[in-house]
Design a protein around this motif. Structure first.
Motif, PDB file in Angstrom:
ATOM      1  N   GLU A 151     -21.931  63.531  63.525  1.00 19.90           N
ATOM      2  CA  GLU A 151     -22.572  63.331  64.824  1.00 19.90           C
ATOM      3  C   GLU A 151     -24.091  63.442  64.661  1.00 19.90           C
ATOM      4  O   GLU A 151     -24.577  64.219  63.859  1.00 19.90           O
ATOM      5  N   ARG A 152     -24.805  62.625  65.393  1.00 13.15           N
ATOM      6  CA  ARG A 152     -26.275  62.567  65.411  1.00 13.15           C
ATOM      7  C   ARG A 152     -26.879  62.026  64.106  1.00 13.15           C
ATOM      8  O   ARG A 152     -28.070  62.138  63.874  1.00 13.15           O
ATOM      9  N   ASP A 153     -26.046  61.457  63.241  1.00 10.87           N
ATOM     10  CA  ASP A 153     -26.543  60.874  61.990  1.00 10.87           C
ATOM     11  C   ASP A 153     -26.893  59.409  62.239  1.00 10.87           C
ATOM     12  O   ASP A 153     -26.111  58.499  61.935  1.00 10.87           O
ATOM     13  N   VAL A 154     -28.075  59.187  62.779  1.00 15.57           N
ATOM     14  CA  VAL A 154     -28.512  57.837  63.129  1.00 15.57           C
ATOM     15  C   VAL A 154     -28.623  56.963  61.890  1.00 15.57           C
ATOM     16  O   VAL A 154     -28.206  55.799  61.894  1.00 15.57           O
ATOM     17  N   HIS A 191     -16.142  62.516  65.875  1.00 11.65           N
ATOM     18  CA  HIS A 191     -16.149  63.178  67.173  1.00 11.65           C
ATOM     19  C   HIS A 191     -14.791  63.015  67.838  1.00 11.65           C
ATOM     20  O   HIS A 191     -14.199  61.934  67.794  1.00 11.65           O
ATOM     21  N   THR A 244     -18.846  58.181  64.828  1.00 13.79           N
ATOM     22  CA  THR A 244     -19.039  59.553  64.360  1.00 13.79           C
ATOM     23  C   THR A 244     -17.711  60.295  64.296  1.00 13.79           C
ATOM     24  O   THR A 244     -16.726  59.896  64.907  1.00 13.79           O
TER      25      THR A 244
END
Length: 108
Positions: A40-43, A22, A20
């Motif tokens: 971020e949090r993009d599975v 990050h 990510t």
């Protein structure tokens, strides 16, 4: 320190990164060159990046080699030494001379 060691070690081992955007990761991994970066949090984005590498061995090898070259160029001992030498040279060029009366305890 916001740069994960695992991305440097993985790149050094010719492994592309799927991670990510990050902290310091974008400084280590170049999207589309040394791997894939997603929000971020993009599975689904992470899964898609992994799937692309799993399905395309030539791309995986090329990105892994690009990652290794980047790690050698920017994170190797020689690269760190060179940066430190540049810092020392800059500091020494701009440092005022130490007066002789402040030299107590300094070996001749």
């Amino acid at each position: 320190e916001s740069t994960p060691t695992v991305t440097v070690e993985g790149g050094g081992a010719r492994l592309p990164v799927v991670a990510t955007h990050h902290a310091g990761i974008p400084e280590q991994a170049e999207h589309g060159v040394t791997g894939y970066l997603v929000a971020e949090r993009d599975v689904m984005g992470l899964a898609h990046g992994l799937a692309k590498l799993a399905q395309d061995p030539a791309r995986r090898v090329a990105m892994g080699e690009a990652a290794r070259q980047k790690m050698k160029r920017e994170y190797s001992l020689a690269a760190h030494r060179s940066r430190l030498e540049q810092i020392y040279a800059t500091v020494l060029q701009g440092a005022p001379a130490m007066p002789a009366d402040n030299m107590q305890g300094v070996p001749a």
